[in-house]
Design a protein around this motif. Structure first.
Motif, PDB file in Angstrom:
ATOM      1  N   LEU A 227     -11.064   4.549 -17.913  1.00 39.91           N
ATOM      2  CA  LEU A 227     -12.098   4.231 -17.267  1.00 39.91           C
ATOM      3  C   LEU A 227     -13.360   4.905 -18.293  1.00 39.91           C
ATOM      4  N   ALA A 228     -14.371   4.467 -18.468  1.00 39.12           N
ATOM      5  CA  ALA A 228     -15.460   5.051 -19.125  1.00 39.12           C
ATOM      6  C   ALA A 228     -15.850   6.632 -18.680  1.00 39.12           C
ATOM      7  N   PHE A 229     -16.267   7.472 -19.262  1.00 39.37           N
ATOM      8  CA  PHE A 229     -16.492   8.714 -18.867  1.00 39.37           C
ATOM      9  C   PHE A 229     -17.556   8.710 -17.603  1.00 39.37           C
ATOM     10  N   GLY A 230     -17.321   9.528 -16.726  1.00 40.58           N
ATOM     11  CA  GLY A 230     -18.265   9.768 -15.594  1.00 40.58           C
ATOM     12  C   GLY A 230     -17.987   8.562 -14.368  1.00 40.58           C
ATOM     13  N   ARG A 231     -17.133   7.509 -14.721  1.00 39.29           N
ATOM     14  CA  ARG A 231     -17.004   6.770 -13.784  1.00 39.29           C
ATOM     15  C   ARG A 231     -16.060   7.078 -12.474  1.00 39.29           C
ATOM     16  N   THR A 232     -16.631   7.014 -11.469  1.00 42.17           N
ATOM     17  CA  THR A 232     -15.741   7.609 -10.237  1.00 42.17           C
ATOM     18  C   THR A 232     -14.769   6.864  -9.857  1.00 42.17           C
ATOM     19  N   PRO A 233     -13.505   6.953  -9.540  1.00 39.43           N
ATOM     20  CA  PRO A 233     -12.520   6.095  -9.193  1.00 39.43           C
ATOM     21  C   PRO A 233     -12.675   5.542  -7.613  1.00 39.43           C
ATOM     22  N   SER A 234     -12.237   4.349  -7.259  1.00 35.22           N
ATOM     23  CA  SER A 234     -12.356   3.931  -5.725  1.00 35.22           C
ATOM     24  C   SER A 234     -11.182   4.545  -5.069  1.00 35.22           C
ATOM     25  N   VAL A 235     -11.575   5.200  -3.897  1.00 39.78           N
ATOM     26  CA  VAL A 235     -10.874   5.867  -3.063  1.00 39.78           C
ATOM     27  C   VAL A 235      -9.386   4.969  -2.912  1.00 39.78           C
ATOM     28  N   ALA A 236      -9.322   3.792  -2.900  1.00 39.15           N
ATOM     29  CA  ALA A 236      -8.381   2.838  -2.832  1.00 39.15           C
ATOM     30  C   ALA A 236      -7.063   3.079  -3.861  1.00 39.15           C
ATOM     31  N   GLY A 237      -7.478   3.632  -4.819  1.00 34.79           N
ATOM     32  CA  GLY A 237      -6.588   3.870  -5.802  1.00 34.79           C
ATOM     33  C   GLY A 237      -5.828   5.162  -5.802  1.00 34.79           C
ATOM     34  N   ALA A 238      -6.027   5.844  -4.707  1.00 39.36           N
ATOM     35  CA  ALA A 238      -5.441   7.104  -4.089  1.00 39.36           C
ATOM     36  C   ALA A 238      -4.173   6.668  -3.472  1.00 39.36           C
ATOM     37  N   ALA A 239      -3.987   5.340  -2.961  1.00 47.98           N
ATOM     38  CA  ALA A 239      -2.752   5.311  -2.167  1.00 47.98           C
ATOM     39  C   ALA A 239      -2.138   3.667  -2.522  1.00 47.98           C
ATOM     40  N   LEU A 240      -0.871   3.509  -2.153  1.00 52.17           N
ATOM     41  CA  LEU A 240      -0.199   2.383  -2.275  1.00 52.17           C
ATOM     42  C   LEU A 240      -0.167   1.928  -0.767  1.00 52.17           C
ATOM     43  N   LEU A 241      -0.943   0.771  -0.506  1.00 51.09           N
ATOM     44  CA  LEU A 241      -0.750   0.182   0.993  1.00 51.09           C
ATOM     45  C   LEU A 241       0.451  -0.167   1.137  1.00 51.09           C
ATOM     46  N   ALA A 242       1.174   0.520   2.181  1.00 52.97           N
ATOM     47  CA  ALA A 242       2.616   0.330   2.550  1.00 52.97           C
ATOM     48  C   ALA A 242       2.807   0.141   4.180  1.00 52.97           C
ATOM     49  N   LEU A 243       4.145   0.186   4.319  1.00 51.58           N
ATOM     50  CA  LEU A 243       4.381  -0.047   5.994  1.00 51.58           C
ATOM     51  C   LEU A 243       4.317   1.162   6.775  1.00 51.58           C
ATOM     52  N   SER A 244       4.089   0.981   7.978  1.00 53.05           N
ATOM     53  CA  SER A 244       4.193   2.002   8.775  1.00 53.05           C
ATOM     54  C   SER A 244       5.365   2.041   9.721  1.00 53.05           C
ATOM     55  N   THR A 245       6.094   0.905   9.717  1.00 51.12           N
ATOM     56  CA  THR A 245       7.622   0.744  10.483  1.00 51.12           C
ATOM     57  C   THR A 245       8.523   0.787   9.505  1.00 51.12           C
ATOM     58  N   GLY A 246       9.717   0.627  10.229  1.00 46.94           N
ATOM     59  CA  GLY A 246      11.050   0.983   9.419  1.00 46.94           C
ATOM     60  C   GLY A 246      11.370  -0.397   8.834  1.00 46.94           C
ATOM     61  N   SER A 247      11.784  -0.191   7.485  1.00 45.14           N
ATOM     62  CA  SER A 247      12.184  -1.652   6.583  1.00 45.14           C
ATOM     63  C   SER A 247      13.242  -1.175   5.670  1.00 45.14           C
ATOM     64  N   GLY A 248      14.311  -1.942   5.407  1.00 49.24           N
ATOM     65  CA  GLY A 248      14.897  -2.164   4.073  1.00 49.24           C
ATOM     66  C   GLY A 248      14.091  -1.845   3.111  1.00 49.24           C
ATOM     67  N   VAL A 249      13.231  -2.379   2.798  1.00 48.55           N
ATOM     68  CA  VAL A 249      12.317  -2.458   1.780  1.00 48.55           C
ATOM     69  C   VAL A 249      11.942  -0.871   1.469  1.00 48.55           C
ATOM     70  N   ILE A 250      11.511  -0.187   2.426  1.00 46.08           N
ATOM     71  CA  ILE A 250      11.015   1.081   2.348  1.00 46.08           C
ATOM     72  C   ILE A 250      12.288   1.848   1.926  1.00 46.08           C
ATOM     73  N   ASP A 251      13.399   1.596   2.327  1.00 45.91           N
ATOM     74  CA  ASP A 251      14.549   2.372   2.014  1.00 45.91           C
ATOM     75  C   ASP A 251      15.160   1.805   0.487  1.00 45.91           C
ATOM     76  N   GLN A 252      14.870   0.808  -0.112  1.00 44.38           N
ATOM     77  CA  GLN A 252      15.090   0.668  -1.101  1.00 44.38           C
ATOM     78  C   GLN A 252      14.121   1.164  -2.412  1.00 44.38           C
ATOM     79  N   LEU A 253      12.946   1.164  -1.852  1.00 41.11           N
ATOM     80  CA  LEU A 253      11.818   1.707  -2.815  1.00 41.11           C
ATOM     81  C   LEU A 253      11.997   3.109  -2.897  1.00 41.11           C
ATOM     82  N   THR A 254      12.272   3.980  -1.756  1.00 39.53           N
ATOM     83  CA  THR A 254      12.192   5.379  -1.725  1.00 39.53           C
ATOM     84  C   THR A 254      13.700   5.537  -2.443  1.00 39.53           C
TER      85      THR A 254
END
Length: 864
Positions: free
Chosen positions: A485-512
């Motif tokens: 990014l250009a100097f001084g540009r503030t990043p979006s807060v959305a760039g601080a997280a991966l939108l993921a699941l709140s529930t159990g899933s085999g996908v989360i198991d494989q990702l972790t």
């Protein structure tokens, strides 16, 4: 450190958890924006693309002294990657060449924000067909093309400067002071003939015949408005200096836009209008202007685009005559099986990885009298397995071996996986970034809430010196140098997280598990700073992985923020930045709409005077930065770009047929009828295997299941493993985002195992001795072994397959052998298995309690 995927113990409340999942979840709705096509697995064996070429022209006078107009022409070729069997909100990849380069490009090309640029390519969804021989009511016109705002349909100017009146191709009726519509059809509130002002209106005629004058915002269809729930899908796209351009276009059905009304019964057309500019009647007309911006430039906001060559006059006769039309063919609506299905639905429960396949598979069952009414319902693997073992469901769709599975067979049903979808704009161009790379440590940083996100979150003790978001992380920039990014540009807060699941899933198991097998990622989780000094959030230090439910562990509550809003809403802050959701479908929708689920926006209730925290706004084109965990099926359907993940150190792999096949060749089946183990430790030794590859299995009892249910499960296994693996977009076919399971090649052992499970389910014979290992077990018998081609079954024992409404009581033994026969059905499509369960209300009541218990029992366990 080596950690293998293994059986996971089920939580005691898995079945109750299933009820809570069924009851939970809210649909996300917000604007969709452009994305670049990615090399996702392409299951379609037949090319559904269509291409057409047309010479587009403009006649104008280069100077006031000219006596004859100059004809400018461009040979434009438009290609669309798919146009038949379209599902709701599916995104089409539209590309073109030969168009006039765009100048004064807008930051956001969608809707009214895209019209103020020069020589865009305008793309619309229009009701009707482009056939001069069709009845007038069935033909497309600007009146049947969807736009979301009044600015795109209504124009006014001084009568002497209204350049559309000088269009040489305009109908004489459209050159008056009021044009585009008969004044007698206009409501009294519409302005007409005021002083010396000229007006042009492009009315909209709805599918039900309602006339909308489009003279102001009050006279538009209910689905249209600036900032409406359903945003613009019309796009005024950019063309590069080379005459080429691309755009992602989201098609809508009557389910989203009843006024437009597109469906399997109402024909619609994709209309592409390469804006060439107005053709003028004489040399003195203002419409002869050719643009103020050079090709490739961006609109600096100081000078508006010259109207003669802008998108605002897309409806003019000069531009409309240059249109290029692509017919659109829609599948039947999602409620087809509900309305037309044979017998009561027979639900299977399980992995969301199967959802997009289920859209095309379901009607091949419910509309065929020889089959049962199969219904797929998304649910965490462990909960679905619990319903199956409890006898509530005939089968479960799971992605790995479950605990206490004696007497259960796992038939390989679909090869797909997970991806990290991204909506990221290159800050130097404002356009979607084309090829993102991620490694396990970056994903670990995102999941462990180790980025502050904004000035508030950055005060969290232990991460004060960390980057605010992924955008400014030196490790991320090293992998994706074009995104610095250009100097001084503030990043979006959305760039601080991966939108993921709140529930159990085999996908989360494989990702972790992917994270757990990466030395750098595990060192970071254990507390070692990365090479640039970034440290893990203390709340997640030494967190156990892999897990099937990712826990939200940070409990830090900000204080002394100076914010009245935060003072009134005391709560852990970083979990509001992470803000996981209850299904992968909701993540895909959020990515499609570029709407982060971050819950840090402060709003004041004017009635009570109290502040509340809510969801932040939709990200604008040119300012997008958002990542989400999605299924490859959803990514393919909605045109979501997916990041390349690091496999062997230094190798970054995208999900393709080749990379997923390479992953399957590393899998092993240790016991007959059981799943193939795909160990992330093996993935990390390969430079070409995609880490997100996963297999969905149909798990069912091989003894103790009533004969009627056994017959249904066996039929499903046979159909899904044969015709269900035929690539295509139609009824019963396998969509993109899946790797077909075949009798030969890398997936041959999966195919063989499916037939073995089918035979065992039909037989329903309890073994007298413990099951022995499969004679084809081990590396030499895995997908990479030399077992040779496997032929489709020709004579397998069968059981009667009763209709869905038949009693589940035992039936007489079969009197014949041979494959289960099926009849052809007409092409249709369906939802992934809508409908409510009888225990929905009970699940809703218990949802809150179960969510807490499930997180405690599932989220905090793991293997290290």
């Amino acid at each position: 450190m080596t950690i293998s995927l293994r059986r996971r113990p089920r939580a005691a409340l898995a079945v109750l958890g299933a009820l809570a999942v069924i009851a939970g979840g809210l649909a996300l709705t917000a604007p969709a924006t452009e994305a670049v096509p990615t090399p996702l697995p392409r299951a379609s064996s037949t090319d559904d693309s269509v291409s057409t070429t047309k010479t587009v022209t403009r006649d104008y006078y280069p100077s006031t002294s000219s006596t004859e107009p100059v004809t400018s022409s461009n040979k434009v070729t438009v290609k669309v990657d798919r146009h038949t069997d379209l599902q709701s909100r599916e995104r089409l990849a539209v590309s073109w060449s030969g168009a006039h380069p765009t100048g004064g490009r807008a930051g956001n090309p969608y809707g009214e924000k895209g019209i103020d640029q020069e020589y865009p390519v305008a793309i619309f969804e229009c009701r009707g067909v482009d056939d001069p021989d069709a009845p007038a009511a069935d033909r497309i016109s600007p009146d049947t093309c969807w736009t979301n705002t009044i600015q795109e349909r209504s124009q006014s100017d001084d009568a002497d400067r209204s350049i559309w009146r000088d269009d040489r191709y305009a109908d004489p009726a459209d050159t008056g002071q009021v044009s585009g519509v008969d004044e007698d059809d206009l409501p009294d509130s519409c302005p007409t003939r005021q002083d010396s002002t000229a007006y042009h209106y492009t009315p909209f005629r709805a599918a039900n015949g309602t006339f909308y004058a489009a003279c102001d915002a009050e006279h538009l269809p209910p689905e249209a408005a600036v900032g409406s729930v359903d945003p613009p899908n019309e796009v005024f796209a950019y063309t590069g200096v080379d005459g080429k351009g691309t755009a992602q276009f989201e098609v809508r059905t009557k389910s989203e836009n009843e006024s437009l009304g597109c469906s399997d019964k109402v024909a619609c057309t994709l209309v592409v209008v390469p804006i060439m500019g107005l053709s003028c009647v004489d040399a003195t007309a203002s419409c002869n202007k050719t643009g103020a911006y050079p090709p490739g430039s961006r609109n600096d906001g100081t000078t508006g685009a010259q109207q003669a060559v802008s998108g605002s006059l897309w409806w003019s006769a000069s531009n409309w005559r240059n249109r290029i039309s692509i017919p659109l063919d829609f599948a039947l609506p999602p409620n087809t099986c509900t309305l037309l299905g044979q017998g009561a639905p027979v639900p299977f429960y399980g992995s969301e990885l199967l959802s997009q396949a289920a859209l095309q598979w379901s009607p091949a069952y419910c509309l065929n009298k020889s089959r049962f009414n199969w219904q797929s319902n998304a649910m965490p693997d462990e909960a679905a397995f619990g319903l199956m073992t409890a006898g509530t469901a005939a089968a479960a769709e799971v992605t790995e071996r479950q605990d206490a599975d004696t007497g259960v067979g796992y038939a390989p049903t679909a090869v797909s996986g997970f991806g990290i979808a991204y909506s990221v704009d290159d800050p130097s161009t404002g356009l979607q970034y084309g090829s993102l790379k991620l490694n396990a440590r970056l994903l670990a940083k995102l999941l462990t809430e180790s980025y502050g996100g904004d000035a508030v979150g950055a005060k969290r003790p232990g991460i004060q010196d960390n980057p605010w978001g992924l955008q400014t992380d030196p490790e991320f920039i090293k992998l994706n140098p074009d995104l610095e990014l250009a100097f001084g540009r503030t990043p979006s807060v959305a760039g601080a997280a991966l939108l993921a699941l709140s529930t159990g899933s085999g996908v989360i198991d494989q990702l972790t598990s992917y994270i757990a097998h990466d030395a750098d990622a595990m060192a970071f989780i254990d507390g070692k700073a990365d090479p640039w000094g970034m440290k893990v959030n203390p709340a997640y230090k030494k967190v156990a992985v892999p897990v099937s439910t990712w826990p939200l562990l940070d409990t830090w509550v900000p204080s002394n923020t100076g914010s009245e809003c935060l003072d009134q809403n005391k709560a852990p802050y970083l979990p509001k930045v992470a803000a996981p959701v209850s299904s992968l479908r909701l993540i895909a929708q959020a990515m499609l709409f570029n709407w982060p689920n971050v819950q840090t926006s402060c709003e004041k209730d004017v009635t009570t005077g109290l502040w509340k925290l809510g969801r932040i706004g939709v990200q604008e084109v040119g300012q997008r930065f958002m990542l989400g965990l999605v299924t490859l099926g959803d990514a393919a359907r909605y045109g979501l770009p997916v990041a390349a993940l690091q496999a062997k150190k230094g190798s970054y792999v995208e999900p393709t047929d080749k990379s997923m096949s390479a992953a399957l060749k590393l899998s092993k089946q240790s016991t007959k009828l059981k799943p193939f183990e795909l160990d992330q430790a093996d993935i990390r030794t390969s430079p070409i295997a995609y880490p997100g590859t996963m297999v969905v299995y149909t798990a069912a009892k091989t003894y103790g299941l009533d004969q009627a249910s056994a017959g249904r499960v066996a039929q499903f296994i046979q159909v899904s493993s044969t015709e269900g693996q035929t690539a295509g977009r139609g009824n019963g076919k396998l969509p993109d985002g899946y790797l077909p399971i075949a009798a030969t090649g890398a997936t041959a052992p999966l195919y063989r195992s499916a037939q073995e499970v089918r035979t065992a389910v039909l037989a329903q014979k309890k073994p007298s001795t413990p099951a022995s290992p499969s004679p084809t077990d081990g590396a030499s018998a895995g997908p990479g072994g030399s077992g040779g081609p496997i032929e489709p079954p020709s004579t397998l024992p069968t059981a009667p397959v009763p209709s869905a409404s038949t009693s589940a009581s035992p039936t007489a033994p079969p009197t014949s052998t041979g494959p289960i026969t099926t009849a052809d059905t007409a092409r249709v499509s369906s939802s992934m298995g809508g409908g409510l369960l009888p225990f929905l209300l009970v699940g809703a009541v218990l949802a809150g309690v179960v969510a807490v218990v499930t997180r405690l029992m599932l989220g905090l366990r793991g293997v290290r």
